[in-house]
Design a protein around this motif. Structure first.
Motif, PDB file in Angstrom:
ATOM      1  N   TYR A  51       0.797  -1.387  -0.176  1.00 50.08           N
ATOM      2  CA  TYR A  51      -0.306  -0.052   0.107  1.00 50.08           C
ATOM      3  C   TYR A  51       0.808   1.436  -0.164  1.00 50.08           C
ATOM      4  N   ARG A  52       1.954   1.145   0.500  1.00 52.38           N
ATOM      5  CA  ARG A  52       2.962   2.311   0.552  1.00 52.38           C
ATOM      6  C   ARG A  52       3.580   2.619  -1.008  1.00 52.38           C
ATOM      7  N   ILE A  53       3.784   1.246  -1.561  1.00 58.11           N
ATOM      8  CA  ILE A  53       4.280   1.495  -3.071  1.00 58.11           C
ATOM      9  C   ILE A  53       3.275   2.262  -3.900  1.00 58.11           C
ATOM     10  N   MET A  54       1.887   1.924  -3.701  1.00 60.65           N
ATOM     11  CA  MET A  54       0.976   2.412  -4.679  1.00 60.65           C
ATOM     12  C   MET A  54       0.762   3.865  -4.041  1.00 60.65           C
ATOM     13  N   GLN A  55       0.979   4.147  -2.953  1.00 57.16           N
ATOM     14  CA  GLN A  55       0.805   5.460  -2.299  1.00 57.16           C
ATOM     15  C   GLN A  55       1.710   6.354  -3.146  1.00 57.16           C
ATOM     16  N   GLN A  56       2.955   5.995  -3.084  1.00 55.11           N
ATOM     17  CA  GLN A  56       4.008   6.696  -3.673  1.00 55.11           C
ATOM     18  C   GLN A  56       3.694   6.959  -5.546  1.00 55.11           C
ATOM     19  N   ALA A  57       3.190   5.996  -5.918  1.00 50.16           N
ATOM     20  CA  ALA A  57       2.853   6.028  -7.277  1.00 50.16           C
ATOM     21  C   ALA A  57       1.790   6.831  -7.566  1.00 50.16           C
ATOM     22  N   LEU A  58       0.875   6.997  -6.674  1.00 51.78           N
ATOM     23  CA  LEU A  58      -0.338   7.798  -7.057  1.00 51.78           C
ATOM     24  C   LEU A  58       0.141   9.238  -6.612  1.00 51.78           C
ATOM     25  N   ARG A  59       0.812   9.652  -5.916  1.00 51.96           N
ATOM     26  CA  ARG A  59       1.434  10.856  -5.278  1.00 51.96           C
ATOM     27  C   ARG A  59       2.161  11.498  -6.385  1.00 51.96           C
ATOM     28  N   LYS A  60       2.672  10.895  -7.209  1.00 51.77           N
ATOM     29  CA  LYS A  60       3.404  11.297  -8.685  1.00 51.77           C
ATOM     30  C   LYS A  60       2.715  11.682  -9.752  1.00 51.77           C
ATOM     31  N   GLN A  61       1.175  11.491  -9.558  1.00 51.70           N
ATOM     32  CA  GLN A  61       0.573  11.738 -10.580  1.00 51.70           C
ATOM     33  C   GLN A  61      -0.098  13.409 -10.518  1.00 51.70           C
ATOM     34  N   ASN A  62      -0.314  13.966 -11.456  1.00 55.80           N
ATOM     35  CA  ASN A  62      -0.781  15.394 -11.342  1.00 55.80           C
ATOM     36  C   ASN A  62      -2.654  15.232 -11.037  1.00 55.80           C
ATOM     37  N   ARG A  63      -2.773  14.498 -10.159  1.00 58.20           N
ATOM     38  CA  ARG A  63      -4.235  14.266 -10.204  1.00 58.20           C
ATOM     39  C   ARG A  63      -4.568  13.761  -8.821  1.00 58.20           C
ATOM     40  N   ASP A  64      -5.753  14.154  -8.324  1.00 60.51           N
ATOM     41  CA  ASP A  64      -6.344  13.807  -6.893  1.00 60.51           C
ATOM     42  C   ASP A  64      -7.206  12.318  -7.083  1.00 60.51           C
ATOM     43  N   ILE A  65      -6.648  11.443  -6.660  1.00 60.51           N
ATOM     44  CA  ILE A  65      -7.371   9.838  -6.659  1.00 60.51           C
ATOM     45  C   ILE A  65      -7.128   9.529  -5.273  1.00 60.51           C
ATOM     46  N   ILE A  66      -8.610   9.348  -4.859  1.00 61.22           N
ATOM     47  CA  ILE A  66      -8.886   8.861  -3.495  1.00 61.22           C
ATOM     48  C   ILE A  66      -8.245   7.274  -3.382  1.00 61.22           C
ATOM     49  N   TYR A  67      -7.944   7.018  -2.149  1.00 60.71           N
ATOM     50  CA  TYR A  67      -7.149   5.871  -2.042  1.00 60.71           C
ATOM     51  C   TYR A  67      -7.866   5.188  -1.131  1.00 60.71           C
ATOM     52  N   SER A  68      -8.627   3.926  -1.562  1.00 60.12           N
ATOM     53  CA  SER A  68      -9.262   3.076  -0.716  1.00 60.12           C
ATOM     54  C   SER A  68      -8.601   1.956  -0.392  1.00 60.12           C
ATOM     55  N   ILE A  69      -8.376   1.592   0.647  1.00 55.91           N
ATOM     56  CA  ILE A  69      -7.241   0.553   1.154  1.00 55.91           C
ATOM     57  C   ILE A  69      -8.396  -0.721   1.511  1.00 55.91           C
ATOM     58  N   CYS A  70      -8.521  -1.721   0.661  1.00 58.43           N
ATOM     59  CA  CYS A  70      -9.302  -2.944   0.802  1.00 58.43           C
ATOM     60  C   CYS A  70      -8.392  -4.087   1.225  1.00 58.43           C
ATOM     61  N   GLN A  71      -8.294  -4.417   2.627  1.00 60.70           N
ATOM     62  CA  GLN A  71      -7.432  -5.535   2.982  1.00 60.70           C
ATOM     63  C   GLN A  71      -8.146  -5.925   4.333  1.00 60.70           C
ATOM     64  N   TYR A  72      -9.585  -5.957   4.690  1.00 59.59           N
ATOM     65  CA  TYR A  72     -10.206  -6.595   5.558  1.00 59.59           C
ATOM     66  C   TYR A  72      -9.889  -6.264   7.099  1.00 59.59           C
ATOM     67  N   GLY A  73      -9.115  -5.196   7.183  1.00 57.45           N
ATOM     68  CA  GLY A  73      -8.943  -4.978   8.645  1.00 57.45           C
ATOM     69  C   GLY A  73      -7.588  -5.909   9.085  1.00 57.45           C
ATOM     70  N   LEU A  74      -6.819  -6.370   8.122  1.00 57.10           N
ATOM     71  CA  LEU A  74      -5.706  -7.130   8.641  1.00 57.10           C
ATOM     72  C   LEU A  74      -4.495  -6.213   9.235  1.00 57.10           C
ATOM     73  N   LYS A  75      -3.863  -6.821  10.215  1.00 54.16           N
ATOM     74  CA  LYS A  75      -2.852  -5.977  10.937  1.00 54.16           C
ATOM     75  C   LYS A  75      -3.404  -4.596  11.505  1.00 54.16           C
ATOM     76  N   ASP A  76      -4.570  -4.664  11.970  1.00 52.16           N
ATOM     77  CA  ASP A  76      -5.197  -3.210  12.509  1.00 52.16           C
ATOM     78  C   ASP A  76      -4.947  -2.185  11.575  1.00 52.16           C
ATOM     79  N   VAL A  77      -5.584  -2.243  10.119  1.00 51.70           N
ATOM     80  CA  VAL A  77      -5.175  -1.297   9.266  1.00 51.70           C
ATOM     81  C   VAL A  77      -5.423   0.285   9.663  1.00 51.70           C
TER      82      VAL A  77
END
Length: 727
Positions: free
Chosen positions: A504-530
């Motif tokens: 999720y950090r990897i995709m966060q960094q990729a999204l941040r490089k884009q000149n566009r606001d993209i809402i980031y919805s993390i879907c991993q079912y509460g694992l490791k107390d997300v």
């Protein structure tokens, strides 16, 4: 009251409650189980004595096979006595009921293939998931595959393409098929006609799906009708029902000769939300976030007789308003908090609302509101279906109440990437950029789906090691929202906390490089107390639980388990208890009305708004019935979810949840968790709420008077009283 020797209870959904055993059924609670795939495992002669035993009705991830995807086999050993055949009335076929199977199965009886649902990866055309279809296979009683009075082996080859796998959500069994099992008797809520005289008309349809006549007696309300249905025949009737709380109605069909019955009783879906006023009302959230330099798109949500005219005072430089549509576009170059005032007018009057635009690093100052394709279309989603739902969001007025995201879930991806490794669409989405542009022209936001693993839950291409390429593609298509679903990454991740955060950090960094606001919805079912780290990777929301189903048990378990997570919710970061399960859902095929009762649906919407949860409709908007539209367009209820304070409700007693509001008021949900109507009393002083003055019924949008020392209300089973306390 309706006591009969062999009662068959049907509900109106493709669910386990759609099927019930006849007398002398044989339960199939356990099986021998092995991962892998060998053709000989279908044969009754194969020795599976060394296999492990598992419970049927529970996914294999719960039984020591966590993280396993691919082929696995169940072998169920069962003696089928001839007395079972003799106990039946029709004596035509044996029914083998296997509940839900995720995702594809081929089922054998003593080595003979008796049924297949979906397509395996090696099949022509490739893998086709049929999750969450119910598996029920019929075998003629004279079929030599049945070994009467002897041991039999039911062998189930199951392919799981991602997520949970196996036989689940029900209790498999064998019984004798009867003619009544071919009857579909439905009272569809989307065909109810609500009148202005306090009455409604409810149709009742009876359809014989079998190639054999059925005759008997149909009882409904105060009518008794003799019915003769030819093979595949159909009949319809009409019930007149009062449009008010507490009304239930039923049907009962009794087959001539056998006495077998099909019976169902359901609560009437009554309307609480008052009609929308002709005078303008502004329903947008009062604050909106954008990053400087990103394209700006915001549609003012407003109701009232059309046409409406829009005006905004102090709109910052770089932004422009379309005065006829209320759509704001442009780019803000500088950080800052811009205080504006929205005006909406029509022939009946005008409305005014303060509106703050915050240009900075925070997005989603209020929870997302929109639609997602998964709960109705599953992997069968297409551009045509998405566009149909978007049109319905506009035409049926949902966008006027603040609903604005249209999110394409799994099933859009091509089986292979382009030569430059960029992700491409399959034939169901011939022009994704054009779809995004079409949505934006109408003021709607555009969402998409992927997985950090090699494959998505549906078995399509994920973003593993292609994150930057995919983020660029999404930005180029005009995507405003990304749902990033764990699925196959579990076979890659190590078990450390960092191992779960990494993708999720990897995709966060990729999204941040884009000149566009993209809402980031993390879907991993509460694992490791997300909820404890989701904000660190720019997640605007994160799933806190497993997938929701349209049952009270699922909704109650998920929704009411959120009471320990308040500290992690707030503007820009939200706990997500999954999508909404109102309206017609089906996860790909055979859409059915939500199995939640009307009162449970009021509870569902009320609780999600109290929780400040993202609100993503999961039903087919094009077939939205009046009751569901009422649930989704009560502006005072939705305002609780969209309140700019961003507080999540707290459970303050067994039945009461309280949410702080920006205007100093409190939203209070009083829930009846019991299966019978209860009178519930709330002592305001004991809850520290005795300094408020006015009590308002939010669903009915009416004041109930001055605050007294206590509040007492009779509440329906699994129902709610949603009120606002005003100073």
């Amino acid at each position: 009251m309706w006591t009969k020797p062999w009662l068959i209870v049907f509900t109106l959904a493709i669910s386990l409650s759609s099927f019930a055993q006849h007398r002398n059924f044989i339960s199939l609670p356990a099986a021998r189980f092995s991962t892998g795939d060998t053709a000989a495992w279908a044969l009754s002669s194969y020795n599976d004595g060394h296999w492990k035993q598992v419970r049927t009705g529970h996914v294999w991830q719960e039984q020591g096979y966590d993280g396993y995807h691919g082929c696995a086999w169940y072998r169920i050993h069962v003696k089928i006595p001839s007395s079972l055949k003799n106990s039946g009335f029709w004596k035509d076929s044996l029914r083998i009921f296997l509940a839900h199977i995720n995702d594809v199965d081929a089922t054998y009886l003593n080595g003979v293939l008796i049924g297949k649902t979906g397509a395996f990866p090696e099949d022509e055309g490739g893998y086709v998931s049929k999750w969450p279809a119910v598996r029920e296979y019929h075998v003629a009683v004279n079929n030599p595959a049945i070994h009467w009075d002897e041991d039999n082996v039911i062998a189930v080859r199951d392919y799981d393409g991602g997520g949970s796998g196996g036989i689940f959500m029900g209790d498999p069994y064998i019984d004798m098929l009867e003619r009544t099992d071919g009857l579909d008797i439905t009272m569809p809520v989307d065909e109810i006609k609500y009148g202005k005289n306090g009455m409604a008309t409810q149709p009742l349809h009876i359809h014989n799906r079998f190639n054999t006549p059925v005759s008997g007696t149909l009882e409904y309300k105060d009518h008794t009708v003799a019915v003769q249905l030819p093979a595949y025949g159909q009949l319809s009737f009409a019930l007149n029902v009062p449009d008010k709380e507490g009304i239930s109605y039923y049907y009962r069909f009794t087959e001539k000769g056998s006495g077998l019955q099909v019976y169902h009783q359901q609560a009437f879906p009554y309307i609480l939300t008052p009609p929308v006023s002709l005078v303008p009302r502004i329903n947008s959230a009062k604050v909106y976030g954008v990053r400087p330099g990103s394209p700006f798109l915001f549609k003012v949500a407003a109701t009232g007789i059309k046409p409406l005219t829009y005006h905004i005072d102090h709109l910052p430089s770089g932004l422009a308003l379309d005065t006829q549509t209320g759509i704001i576009t442009g780019i803000l170059d500088k950080k800052g908090s811009y205080q504006t005032v929205i005006h909406v007018s029509n022939a009946k009057g005008s409305a005014v609302q303060n509106f703050v635009i915050k240009a900075g690093d925070t997005l989603s100052f209020t929870p997302t509101m929109g639609w997602n394709s998964w709960n109705c279309w599953g992997i069968n989603v297409s551009a045509e279906k998405v566009q149909s739902s978007a049109k319905a969001m506009l035409d049926k007025g949902l966008a006027d109440h603040g609903w604005n995201y249209i999110n394409v879930d799994d099933g859009w991806e091509a089986p292979a990437r382009a030569a430059d490794s960029s992700i491409v669409t399959n034939s169901k989405f011939p022009d994704m950029p054009a779809l995004g542009s079409w949505l934006h022209q109408r003021g709607l936001k555009f969402g998409i789906y992927s997985s950090p693993g090699p494959l998505t839950c549906g078995g399509f291409l994920g973003s593993y090691r292609q994150e930057e390429s995919d983020a660029r593609t999404y930005a180029g298509w005009g995507v405003d929202y990304l749902k990033y679903d764990w699925c196959s990454y579990e076979s890659i991740a190590d078990t450390s906390l960092e191992g779960y955060i990494k993708p999720y950090r990897i995709m966060q960094q990729a999204l941040r490089k884009q000149n566009r606001d993209i809402i980031y919805s993390i879907c991993q079912y509460g694992l490791k107390d997300v909820w404890k780290w989701g904000r660190e990777v720019d997640g605007q929301s994160w799933r806190t639980t497993e997938d929701i189903e349209d049952t009270w048990e699922s909704m109650e378990r998920i929704g009411f388990s959120q009471d320990k997570l308040q500290a992690y919710a707030g503007p820009g970061h939200w706990n997500d208890p999954d999508m909404m399960i109102v309206g017609k859902v089906g996860w790909g095929e055979n859409l059915h009305a939500s199995r939640l009762t009307p009162d449970e649906q009021y509870t569902h919407v009320s609780l999600w708004c109290l929780l400040s949860a993202p609100l993503l409709i999961g039903c087919d908007l094009d077939k939205l019935d009046d009751f569901t539209l009422n649930l989704l367009t009560n502006d005072e209820v939705l305002a609780i979810d969209q309140d700019e304070l961003g507080s999540q409700a707290k459970r303050v007693s067994a039945n009461v949840w309280v949410k702080d509001l920006a205007d100093g008021g409190k939203a209070v949900g009083i829930f009846n968790m019991d299966t019978t109507r209860r009178t519930i009393s709330v002592n305001w002083k004991s809850l520290g709420l005795d300094d408020y003055h006015v009590v308002r019924d939010v669903w009915r949008q009416k004041d109930l008077g001055v605050l007294q020392s206590s509040f007492t209300k009779s509440i329906a089973p699994h129902g709610v009283m949603l009120i606002k306390l005003i100073k």
